[in-house]
Design an enzyme around this catalytic site. Structure first.
Site, short mmCIF file in Angstrom:
data_model
loop_
_atom_site.label_atom_id
_atom_site.label_comp_id
_atom_site.label_asym_id
_atom_site.label_seq_id
_atom_site.Cartn_x
_atom_site.Cartn_y
_atom_site.Cartn_z
N LEU A 91 34.54 41.53 43.08
CA LEU A 91 34.73 42.40 44.23
C LEU A 91 34.04 41.85 45.48
CD1 LEU A 91 34.44 45.82 42.37
CD2 LEU A 91 36.45 44.38 42.73
N ASN A 108 44.18 36.45 40.90
CA ASN A 108 43.42 37.70 40.94
C ASN A 108 44.16 38.78 40.16
OD1 ASN A 108 41.48 39.67 41.99
ND2 ASN A 108 43.14 40.37 43.35
N HIS A 110 44.80 42.75 40.16
CA HIS A 110 44.62 43.94 41.01
C HIS A 110 45.17 45.16 40.27
CE1 HIS A 110 44.06 46.26 44.64
NE2 HIS A 110 45.24 46.80 44.38
N GLU A 181 46.39 45.43 32.56
CA GLU A 181 45.52 44.31 32.96
C GLU A 181 45.20 43.34 31.83
OE1 GLU A 181 42.14 45.26 35.46
OE2 GLU A 181 42.99 47.21 35.92
C1 GAR Z 1 39.56 45.89 37.11
O1 GAR Z 1 40.23 47.13 37.03
C2 GAR Z 1 40.21 45.01 38.15
O2 GAR Z 1 41.60 45.16 38.21
C3 GAR Z 1 39.57 45.53 39.41
O3 GAR Z 1 38.21 45.71 39.06
C4 GAR Z 1 38.15 46.08 37.67
C5 GAR Z 1 37.14 45.18 36.98
O4 GAR Z 1 36.94 45.55 35.63
N1 GAR Z 1 39.73 44.59 40.51
C6 GAR Z 1 39.97 44.96 41.76
O5 GAR Z 1 39.99 46.12 42.13
C7 GAR Z 1 40.21 43.81 42.74
N2 GAR Z 1 40.70 44.30 44.00
P1 GAR Z 1 36.30 44.57 34.57
O6 GAR Z 1 34.98 44.05 35.16
O7 GAR Z 1 36.05 45.45 33.37
O8 GAR Z 1 37.26 43.46 34.29
#
Ligand code: GAR
Length: 207
Positions: A91, A108, A110, A181
């Site tokens: 992030l 990435n 998203h 994801e």
């Molecule tokens: C995930 O949901 C990912 O898609 C999001 O942060 C989370 C991380 O989870 N990313 C964003 O929002 C990017 N703009 P994780 O650390 O458990 O993988």
């Protein structure tokens, strides 16, 4: 062998999906060279350690200026000599010098169906809060290449997920991770590792 750096900021469930994919053979020809976090003490670093993967922290808090942090991040990645950078819940706004040095070599994940609920300010739980306030019935996740814009690069894979009326942002976030994801991020890496993607004029074709 595709050598990758996975960049993280939090729990690292997407990192775990990549580790599992490599271990169970659904991602082939791929090695995680290093995991880089912008925060100390995040669980993603623990996950790397548990699997014997090298990791490091490059935090903006340790630098006087954003430029100095950007330079250190680039140096850390250059040092690892990777073919692909995977932003797995990283992030941080990706510095332009990194995008220029690694054109079409950064992907990435998203947590929405781009171009909905993306761009500046849409990250993590905020995305799912916005989805619920708008009352859309379908959301999902997107894997895309990173360019100079925020969430504007060529789209590799997307997967839709149903929104339920009684969802909280947390419940929806978990469903989007589980159903979308953790599947499309490993799948995209496997496609890249096996040279199955072609990018032309901001569009990705699967060969
Ligand atoms: C995930 O949901 C990912 O898609 C999001 O942060 C989370 C991380 O989870 N990313 C964003 O929002 C990017 N703009 P994780 O650390 O458990 O993988």
């Amino acid at each position: 062998m595709l050598k990758i750096a996975v960049l993280v900021s939090g729990g690292g469930t997407n990192l775990q999906a990549i580790i599992d994919g490599i271990e169970n053979g659904s991602i082939t020809n791929t090695k995680i060279e290093t995991v880089i976090s912008n925060k100390k003490d995040v669980y993603a670093l623990e996950r790397a350690k548990n699997h014997g993967i090298k990791s490091s922290v490059v935090s903006p808090k340790d630098f006087d200026t954003r430029e100095a942090f950007n330079k250190a991040l680039l140096e850390e990645i250059d040092h690892a000599q990777v073919d692909l950078i995977v932003l797995a819940g990283f992030l941080v706004i990706i510095p332009e010098i990194l995008i220029k040095s690694y054109r079409n070599k950064i992907i990435n994940i998203h947590p929405s169906l781009i171009p909905a609920f993306c761009g500046a300010g849409y990250y993590g739980l905020k995305v799912h809060e916005a989805v619920l306030s708008r009352g859309v019935k379908l959301t999902g996740a997107t894997v895309h290449f990173v360019d100079e814009g925020t969430d504007t690069g060529p789209i590799i894979l997307q997967k839709a997920v149903e929104v339920n009326q009684e969802d909280t942002p947390e419940v929806l976030q978990r469903r989007v991770m589980e159903e979308a994801e953790w599947h499309i991020l490993p799948q995209a890496i496997d496609l890249i590792a096996n040279h199955k993607l072609e990018i032309k004029e901001n569009r990705v074709t699967i060969l």
